[in-house]
Design an enzyme around this catalytic site. Structure first.
Site, short mmCIF file in Angstrom:
data_model
loop_
_atom_site.label_atom_id
_atom_site.label_comp_id
_atom_site.label_asym_id
_atom_site.label_seq_id
_atom_site.Cartn_x
_atom_site.Cartn_y
_atom_site.Cartn_z
N HIS A 147 0.84 -1.19 0.00
CA HIS A 147 0.00 0.00 0.00
C HIS A 147 0.88 1.25 0.00
CE1 HIS A 147 -3.34 -2.64 1.14
NE2 HIS A 147 -4.14 -1.65 0.80
N LYS A 151 -0.50 4.89 4.64
CA LYS A 151 -1.42 3.98 5.33
C LYS A 151 -0.94 3.75 6.75
CE LYS A 151 -3.84 -0.44 4.81
NZ LYS A 151 -5.13 0.18 5.14
#
Length: 259
Positions: A147, A151
């Site tokens: 990601h 995040k």
């Protein structure tokens, strides 16, 4: 529907756009930091969140804030009795507590590690693949996810859901390991590894590996729009299910209860 958004970062803005495109009215955007939120609240003032939602006249709430704030928001919002969809991840260990609170106050809440239709298809595909390959001892299993570097939690909620899908359908593994290995893994351990880099929207891969070959099942998100649209659809369906009596108030529901 009149929708209140709790958390107005990148995802909150995207959810607002999706909600409006689907014909809904966003009556409040509530955040601690975002300057363009309609209601800016002090950090940790969860009663201010509750008041803002109540005063907005919202029919339902989509919460997409931060793992450190999500439980405070949930505890403040549940007593309002509105359907709540929570997109924030990182609170899997609190599900039992939230279900109990919902039962006590008659609130209704729905959560998922990922609202994307494609990801939910991935869960079903992986479940079938695990069942098929479970009879072949030469295949080992592992998962990996990547990601963007903003995040806040690791591994992703989607990765943990995938891991649990695997455990539910295999006799080979019974333990999830999310840390780095500093010794040889045990056969029963399922490794769930993570990468955070740049602007990656989300990539999840399940590996089935043998000495002869490797099978990889991968979902790559091109953007977060699928998650945003899915969360709005989830609120629509949750609200309808409560109104028509298919689901009852006083419970914590998952994506599988709606789709």
């Amino acid at each position: 529907m009149k929708i209140a958004l709790v958390g107005y970062g990148k995802m909150g803005h995207m959810i607002e756009k999706s909600a409006r495109s689907l014909g809904h009215e966003v009556v409040a955007t509530i955040d601690v930091i975002s300057e363009d939120a309609t209601v800016k609240i002090p950090q940790g003032d969860y009663q201010a969140v509750s008041r803002a939602v109540k005063e907005s006249g919202a029919d339902g709430v989509i919460e997409f804030s931060h793992p450190l704030s999500v439980m405070g928001n949930i505890k403040a919002l549940l007593p309002l009795g509105l359907p709540i969809v929570v997109g924030t991840t990182g609170w899997n260990d609190k599900h039992e507590e939230v279900a109990k609170l919902a039962a006590e106050c008659g609130g209704v809440i729905m959560t998922s590690s990922n609202f994307s239709i494609g990801v939910n298809m991935l869960y079903k595909i992986v479940a079938e693949a695990v069942k098929i390959l479970d009879d072949y001892s030469e295949y080992d299993i592992a998962t990996w996810e990547a990601h963007h570097n903003q995040k806040a939690d690791s591994p992703s909620g989607t990765a943990l859901t995938l891991a649990n899908v695997i455990l539910e359908n295999t006799k080979k593994k019974d333990t999830i390991v999310t840390d780095a290995f500093h010794e040889r893994p045990l056969p029963n351990q399922l490794h769930v590894s993570s990468t955070r880099c740049g602007s990656i929207p989300g990539t999840h891969t399940v590996f089935f590996d043998s000495a002869a070959d490797t099978i990889e099942i991968t979902h790559r998100a091109r953007s977060r729009e699928g998650f945003a649209t899915g969360s709005v659809h989830a609120l629509e369906r949750l609200s309808d299910a409560i109104k028509n009596g298919r689901l009852k108030k006083g419970a914590l529901y998952g994506m599988e209860d709606l789709f």
